[in-house]
Design a protein around this motif. Structure first.
Motif, PDB file in Angstrom:
ATOM      1  N   GLY A   1      11.670 -36.792 -56.439  1.00  0.00           N
ATOM      2  CA  GLY A   1      11.614 -36.859 -54.985  1.00  0.00           C
ATOM      3  C   GLY A   1      12.348 -38.043 -54.392  1.00  0.00           C
ATOM      4  N   CYS A   2      13.524 -38.362 -54.906  1.00  0.00           N
ATOM      5  CA  CYS A   2      14.275 -39.534 -54.449  1.00  0.00           C
ATOM      6  C   CYS A   2      15.340 -39.139 -53.429  1.00  0.00           C
ATOM      7  CB  CYS A   2      14.945 -40.224 -55.638  1.00  0.00           C
ATOM      8  SG  CYS A   2      13.779 -40.938 -56.823  1.00  0.00           S
ATOM      9  N   LEU A   3      15.411 -39.907 -52.343  1.00  0.00           N
ATOM     10  CA  LEU A   3      16.471 -39.767 -51.351  1.00  0.00           C
ATOM     11  C   LEU A   3      17.217 -41.091 -51.305  1.00  0.00           C
ATOM     12  CD1 LEU A   3      14.409 -37.489 -50.544  1.00  0.00           C
ATOM     13  CD2 LEU A   3      15.233 -37.776 -48.197  1.00  0.00           C
ATOM     14  N   LEU A   4      18.369 -41.130 -51.963  1.00  0.00           N
ATOM     15  CA  LEU A   4      19.119 -42.376 -52.112  1.00  0.00           C
ATOM     16  C   LEU A   4      20.400 -42.329 -51.285  1.00  0.00           C
ATOM     17  CD1 LEU A   4      18.885 -42.907 -55.979  1.00  0.00           C
ATOM     18  CD2 LEU A   4      17.492 -43.988 -54.227  1.00  0.00           C
ATOM     19  N   THR A   5      20.784 -43.482 -50.780  1.00  0.00           N
ATOM     20  CA  THR A   5      22.061 -43.619 -50.095  1.00  0.00           C
ATOM     21  C   THR A   5      22.614 -44.998 -50.385  1.00  0.00           C
ATOM     22  OG1 THR A   5      23.205 -43.367 -47.976  1.00  0.00           O
ATOM     23  CG2 THR A   5      21.090 -44.511 -47.941  1.00  0.00           C
ATOM     24  N   MET A   6      23.866 -45.245 -50.013  1.00  0.00           N
ATOM     25  CA  MET A   6      24.495 -46.543 -50.277  1.00  0.00           C
ATOM     26  C   MET A   6      25.593 -46.748 -49.249  1.00  0.00           C
ATOM     27  SD  MET A   6      24.960 -49.370 -51.814  1.00  0.00           S
ATOM     28  CE  MET A   6      23.602 -49.149 -52.947  1.00  0.00           C
ATOM     29  N   ASP A   7      25.551 -47.929 -48.575  1.00  0.00           N
ATOM     30  CA  ASP A   7      26.564 -48.202 -47.569  1.00  0.00           C
ATOM     31  C   ASP A   7      27.720 -49.027 -48.115  1.00  0.00           C
ATOM     32  OD1 ASP A   7      25.273 -50.572 -47.928  1.00  0.00           O
ATOM     33  OD2 ASP A   7      24.430 -50.698 -45.903  1.00  0.00           O
ATOM     34  N   LYS A   8      27.722 -49.273 -49.438  1.00  0.00           N
ATOM     35  CA  LYS A   8      28.837 -49.971 -50.074  1.00  0.00           C
ATOM     36  C   LYS A   8      29.653 -48.973 -50.891  1.00  0.00           C
ATOM     37  CE  LYS A   8      26.390 -54.387 -50.352  1.00  0.00           C
ATOM     38  NZ  LYS A   8      25.935 -55.489 -51.253  1.00  0.00           N
ATOM     39  N   ASP A   9      30.707 -49.464 -51.552  1.00  0.00           N
ATOM     40  CA  ASP A   9      31.584 -48.580 -52.309  1.00  0.00           C
ATOM     41  C   ASP A   9      31.032 -48.235 -53.693  1.00  0.00           C
ATOM     42  OD1 ASP A   9      33.425 -48.443 -50.267  1.00  0.00           O
ATOM     43  OD2 ASP A   9      34.582 -50.168 -50.992  1.00  0.00           O
ATOM     44  N   ASN A  10      29.940 -48.865 -54.083  1.00  0.00           N
ATOM     45  CA  ASN A  10      29.401 -48.630 -55.422  1.00  0.00           C
ATOM     46  C   ASN A  10      28.828 -47.219 -55.535  1.00  0.00           C
ATOM     47  OD1 ASN A  10      29.935 -51.338 -55.906  1.00  0.00           O
ATOM     48  ND2 ASN A  10      27.889 -51.984 -55.317  1.00  0.00           N
ATOM     49  N   PRO A  11      28.930 -46.603 -56.718  1.00  0.00           N
ATOM     50  CA  PRO A  11      28.254 -45.316 -56.936  1.00  0.00           C
ATOM     51  C   PRO A  11      26.743 -45.496 -56.855  1.00  0.00           C
ATOM     52  CG  PRO A  11      29.171 -46.170 -58.990  1.00  0.00           C
ATOM     53  CD  PRO A  11      29.681 -47.037 -57.906  1.00  0.00           C
ATOM     54  N   LEU A  12      26.032 -44.425 -56.520  1.00  0.00           N
ATOM     55  CA  LEU A  12      24.573 -44.517 -56.443  1.00  0.00           C
ATOM     56  C   LEU A  12      23.952 -44.673 -57.824  1.00  0.00           C
ATOM     57  CD1 LEU A  12      23.799 -41.967 -53.612  1.00  0.00           C
ATOM     58  CD2 LEU A  12      23.259 -44.392 -53.631  1.00  0.00           C
ATOM     59  N   ILE A  13      24.520 -43.987 -58.804  1.00  0.00           N
ATOM     60  CA  ILE A  13      24.068 -44.153 -60.191  1.00  0.00           C
ATOM     61  C   ILE A  13      25.297 -44.443 -61.041  1.00  0.00           C
ATOM     62  CG2 ILE A  13      22.932 -43.084 -62.163  1.00  0.00           C
ATOM     63  CD1 ILE A  13      21.365 -41.329 -60.259  1.00  0.00           C
ATOM     64  N   SER A  14      25.261 -45.564 -61.765  1.00  0.00           N
ATOM     65  CA  SER A  14      26.381 -45.955 -62.630  1.00  0.00           C
ATOM     66  C   SER A  14      25.906 -45.996 -64.072  1.00  0.00           C
ATOM     67  CB  SER A  14      26.910 -47.345 -62.243  1.00  0.00           C
ATOM     68  OG  SER A  14      27.454 -47.344 -60.959  1.00  0.00           O
ATOM     69  N   LEU A  15      26.526 -45.182 -64.914  1.00  0.00           N
ATOM     70  CA  LEU A  15      26.226 -45.231 -66.335  1.00  0.00           C
ATOM     71  C   LEU A  15      27.061 -46.334 -66.988  1.00  0.00           C
ATOM     72  CD1 LEU A  15      25.018 -42.457 -65.605  1.00  0.00           C
ATOM     73  CD2 LEU A  15      25.811 -41.634 -67.838  1.00  0.00           C
ATOM     74  N   GLY A  16      26.446 -47.121 -67.867  1.00  0.00           N
ATOM     75  CA  GLY A  16      27.158 -48.180 -68.559  1.00  0.00           C
ATOM     76  C   GLY A  16      28.088 -47.630 -69.622  1.00  0.00           C
ATOM     77  N   GLU A  17      29.069 -48.443 -69.992  1.00  0.00           N
ATOM     78  CA  GLU A  17      29.978 -48.049 -71.068  1.00  0.00           C
ATOM     79  C   GLU A  17      29.187 -47.792 -72.343  1.00  0.00           C
ATOM     80  OE1 GLU A  17      33.122 -47.492 -70.888  1.00  0.00           O
ATOM     81  OE2 GLU A  17      33.577 -48.276 -68.887  1.00  0.00           O
ATOM     82  N   GLY A  18      29.493 -46.666 -72.992  1.00  0.00           N
ATOM     83  CA  GLY A  18      28.834 -46.343 -74.258  1.00  0.00           C
ATOM     84  C   GLY A  18      27.389 -45.904 -74.122  1.00  0.00           C
ATOM     85  N   SER A  19      26.917 -45.680 -72.911  1.00  0.00           N
ATOM     86  CA  SER A  19      25.519 -45.271 -72.728  1.00  0.00           C
ATOM     87  C   SER A  19      25.364 -43.766 -72.917  1.00  0.00           C
ATOM     88  CB  SER A  19      25.022 -45.679 -71.338  1.00  0.00           C
ATOM     89  OG  SER A  19      25.775 -45.026 -70.328  1.00  0.00           O
ATOM     90  N   LYS A  20      24.144 -43.372 -73.237  1.00  0.00           N
ATOM     91  CA  LYS A  20      23.791 -41.958 -73.374  1.00  0.00           C
ATOM     92  C   LYS A  20      22.538 -41.742 -72.538  1.00  0.00           C
ATOM     93  CE  LYS A  20      25.688 -41.576 -78.068  1.00  0.00           C
ATOM     94  NZ  LYS A  20      26.875 -40.813 -77.679  1.00  0.00           N
ATOM     95  N   VAL A  21      22.697 -41.063 -71.421  1.00  0.00           N
ATOM     96  CA  VAL A  21      21.620 -40.972 -70.435  1.00  0.00           C
ATOM     97  C   VAL A  21      21.206 -39.524 -70.224  1.00  0.00           C
ATOM     98  CG1 VAL A  21      20.966 -41.452 -68.042  1.00  0.00           C
ATOM     99  CG2 VAL A  21      22.457 -43.046 -69.272  1.00  0.00           C
TER     100      VAL A  21
END
Length: 859
Positions: free
Chosen positions: A574-594
């Motif tokens: 039930g998440c309603l997310l937004t972002m007023d910057k240029d960053n992605p809302l969800i960022s996966l790290g290098e080499g991560s498995k999500v």
């Protein structure tokens, strides 16, 4: 001692032993604990055996065994008890000195022998060191070298080992030149190879010696030898010198300072101060930095201690003492460290040996998770040493901090080599930052980069209220400095109310501008609305399982970052997310498995989910995920058209809704596929809507595009000059579609339904599926490519196309070479076009077997 060890100690020696030992100084007690490879020697036992400092268990056990069987030795050993785990006994002084055989002796016996001497003798203080400097010379290694020395000197000689490779050599009735004689001994010692240290020169040692003056007082003679060894070491390892009165007078003050330094280190007389590190948001103490000070009457500044340690090759001893002392402090103050960390400065190119690390781990275990190791970015640390440090940190749940960041040759690539938890911004950048606009911009960019990678920014050297206010305003997470709290010789429970109130007040004023990072614990349920109300703007995931729960209709400005290399399950509920910057809302790290589990309805508005080329994303759950990205180069799930994309898999049984709007857009996928990654959609209903100059609905901008889709419904709508609904915008595409329903509605100039828009290679397979296309454009490819060589196979499928445009290719390539094979399918194709080809390729083979066809071009 604890438990059984303490019980045995009391059983054999009683509570009155300490008082009795003062009356009988010639008797001392000992105990060996085999399982833990530890021991206990009282003061008398240490004096009788000549041990100083903390010799190893193996050396103590070996010497006690030798003394027990040596009837000629001046010290006797009586064993009282032994079982598989413990040996207990006492050591005693024999009445007569034995001088007819060579053995290790105490300093007392050495002084006695010199006092009784009637003729000239040789006295030298010798220092043994491992030649390459890559290995610590243990007491057992020294003991092995002593056998070589014993074979090189007369039988009536005496040797007294002081530990750490230092020893006295006394030869009575000596005639000859001291330096020439010791040079010959040195030759034999340095020719010997310690096989336990390795081959090819690794097992060699250096022999440095200082000869004593010919004086009547034994103590004065020993002092002259100490000075001469100090002078010899200063000239370089392997030097042998005779005593010189003139040189002594010239350097005696420095020598006295060196002796103070040696006493400080050998007797572990260090004291420590603790400087609080506080939260920039609440003013609460979250950690302390451990700061070394001299004690025991020795007055030396920390930098002076380190200078001498470097000059006389004792930096490792500093490192070892610091860690063992620090963990002892934590063990003695566990309540005060229950929720706080201890930052320890490490001498990075002198990390603990495996033996010492194992002992530290054995002694303090879980308490290591309270430790933060500080390294400077300019550390002279090899990749192998850094890997060892990082493995130890991971194993013991410690953390890493980079000190003095922002000066010298600071660079982001070097920072990522360390992958720390904390970045300490150098005090040179913080000084007067309130009045230095350029420095504010620099620190702001550092903080922004630190936060984008999930690290915490610590401002050190904060000395004024104005500096504190500026650092908080720039988004620093932690504060350290004289203004908030000076270092103290005790562990402060909390800073003053005045400082805490000031910090809270500043935060209330800057609440909308400060970036705070929330670090959820493993298996924690994060209340999104609650942490947003506490002004957190970033959730940094570094544990295996986290659930983020939204607040119904409340939209929250927050982005989520997953740590590099992490394998985790992240649930959105039930998440309603937004972002007023240029960053992605969800960022996966290098080499991560999500694994991103979707529970209930979740919306990611304005930005998407970033999946770098080395990462894997798997979507699961029965809920709904709606991702809407808007930017010049927009992407919903994956990367933009200029960036390689990682593996993306969707197993959502519910609904996946994707929107990407910009000059260039990607729905699910990315710009390139450098790692041979794939996009796999296996369940649920998937809706993709894109707009822009160039667009890819599901796939890759520049092939190869590897797509597998089955058991799902896919609806793609795109309005774009150049676009591909499913596949690649150009280049290779390998697409496997099975048990699937696809509906494409495209409008623009150059359009491709499934395949590659231009110059495509590879293959497309559609089996047991249904595909509908409604497209309007100048140049259209429904299923296949244009001017390429792509194989198309259709089996047990129902196809319905309605297209309007200048040049239309149905199934195949109207201008290329690919083979087309269609079996047991139903085809309904209607084109309104100036030039069109329903089935097949211009130069390829066409097989249509057992199909029902209704193809209408301009009818």
């Amino acid at each position: 001692m604890f438990g059984k060890d303490a019980i045995l100690w009391k059983k054999y020696f009683g509570l009155a032993w300490n008082e009795m030992a003062e009356l009988a100084p010639d008797v001392g007690r000992y105990a060996l604990f085999k399982d833990s490879k530890s021991y206990e020697l009282d003061n008398n036992a240490k004096r009788l055996t000549g041990f100083e400092g903390t010799p190893s268990y193996d050396l103590v056990a070996s010497l006690l065994k030798q003394l027990k069987g040596d009837t000629a030795a001046h010290v006797g050993v009586k064993q009282l008890f032994e079982d598989s785990a413990t040996v207990v006994g006492y050591i005693y002084q024999k009445n007569e000195l034995s001088t007819n055989t060579l053995s290790l002796c105490t300093v007392n016996r050495l002084i006695t022998a010199m006092s009784q001497a009637q003729s000239r003798s040789l006295l030298a203080l010798i220092q043994l060191e491992e030649k390459t400097g890559r290995h610590a010379l243990s007491d057992m290694h020294v003991y092995e070298i002593l056998t070589v020395i014993m074979e090189s000197v007369p039988n009536d000689s005496l040797i007294c080992s002081l530990g750490q490779g230092k020893l006295w050599l006394y030869i009575p009735d000596f005639t000859g030149d001291d330096v020439l004689y010791l040079t010959e001994v040195k030759r034999k010692v340095e020719a010997y190879n310690l096989t336990s240290l390795g081959k090819n020169g690794d097992g060699k040692v250096t022999f440095t010696a200082g000869c004593a003056a010919s004086l009547s007082s034994p103590v004065q003679r020993m002092n002259t030898a100490k000075f001469t060894l100090f002078e010899a070491s200063a000239r370089g390892f392997g030097t042998i010198l005779a005593y010189s009165v003139d040189r002594y007078e010239d350097k005696k003050n420095e020598f006295a300072r060196i002796e103070q330094f040696s006493s400080l280190l050998d007797q572990n007389m260090f004291r420590y101060h603790f400087q609080p590190i506080i939260s920039a948001h609440t003013g609460e103490i979250v950690a302390y930095e451990l700061l070394m000070r001299s004690g025991g009457g020795v007055e030396m500044f920390p930098l002076e201690i380190l200078d001498y340690a470097k000059k006389y090759d004792r930096l490792y001893d500093i490192e070892k003492a610091t860690f063992f002392n620090a963990l002892h402090i934590v063990s003695e103050n566990q309540q005060q460290f229950s929720s706080k960390k201890l930052f320890i400065n490490s001498i990075s190119d002198h990390i603990l040996t495996k033996e010492d690390w194992d002992r530290l781990l054995s002694d303090y275990g879980e308490l290591l998770e309270k430790v933060v190791i500080e390294l400077t970015e300019q550390s002279e640390i090899t990749d192998e040493q850094l890997e060892t440090v990082k493995n130890r940190i991971a194993y013991s749940n410690m953390e890493l901090a980079i000190d003095d960041y922002g000066t010298g040759y600071s660079n982001t690539s070097n920072l990522m080599r360390y992958n720390p938890s904390y970045i300490k911004i150098d005090r040179q950048l913080i000084a007067n930052i309130d009045s230095n606009i350029k420095m504010q911009k620099l620190v702001s960019s550092i903080v922004e980069y630190v936060h984008s990678n999930g690290f915490k920014a610590l401002a050190e050297g904060v000395e004024t209220s104005a500096e504190l206010r500026t650092c908080i305003g720039l988004g620093c997470d932690l504060i350290q400095g004289f203004y908030t709290s000076k270092p103290k010789p005790f562990i402060l429970y909390e800073v003053s109310d005045t400082i805490r109130d000031e910090i809270v007040k500043i935060n209330l004023e800057f609440s909308s501008d400060i970036e705070k990072i929330y670090h959820p614990k493993n298996s924690e349920t994060v209340d999104l609305v609650k942490i947003a109300s506490e002004h957190y703007t970033v959730i940094f995931v570094e544990t295996e399982q986290v659930l983020i729960e939204g607040g119904g209709k409340n939209q929250v400005n927050m982005n989520i970052i997953v740590k590099d290399g992490l394998k985790c399950k992240l649930t959105l509920r039930g998440c309603l997310l937004t972002m007023d910057k240029d960053n992605p809302l969800i960022s996966l790290g290098e080499g991560s498995k999500v694994t991103l589990n979707i529970d209930g309805r979740n919306e990611l508005m304005s930005k998407g989910i970033y999946v770098p080329s080395s990462a894997d994303l798997t979507l699961t759950g029965e809920g709904t995920l709606h991702v809407k990205a808007e930017a010049a180069s927009a992407y919903a799930i994956g990367t933009d058209i200029n960036t390689p994309c990682g593996n993306i898999t969707s197993l959502i049984d519910g609904q996946l809704i994707v929107e990407a709007n910009g000059d260039n857009s990607v729905g699910i996928g990315g710009g390139r596929n450098d790692e041979g990654n794939s996009i796999k959609l296996f369940a649920g209903h998937i809706s993709v809507n894109c707009s822009g100059g160039t667009c890819v609905g599901i796939g890759i901008h520049e092939g190869p595009a590897n797509l597998v889709m089955s058991d799902c419904g896919v609806n793609v709508e795109i309005s774009s000059a150049i676009c591909t609904a499913i596949g690649a915008l150009e280049g290779e595409a390998n697409i496997n579609l099975e048990n699937i329903f696809i509906s494409n509605a495209l409008s623009g100039m150059n359009l491709c339904g499934v395949g590659s828009s231009k110059g495509g290679t590879g293959s497309v397979t559609l089996s047991n599926g249904r595909m509908e296309c409604n497209m309007s454009g100048r140049q259209i490819n429904c299923l296949g490519t244009r001017e390429g060589n792509m194989a198309v196979n259709v089996n047990h499928a129902a196809i319905k196309y309605y297209c309007e445009g200048g040049n239309i290719s149905g199934i195949g390539d109207s201008e290329g070479d690919g083979d087309v094979r269609i079996t047991e399918s139903e085809l309904c194709i209607e084109f309104r076009t100036a030039e069109g080809l329903g089935l097949g390729s211009k130069n390829g083979k066409l097989d249509v077997i057992d199909c029902r066809k209704d193809i209408s071009i301009n009818k």
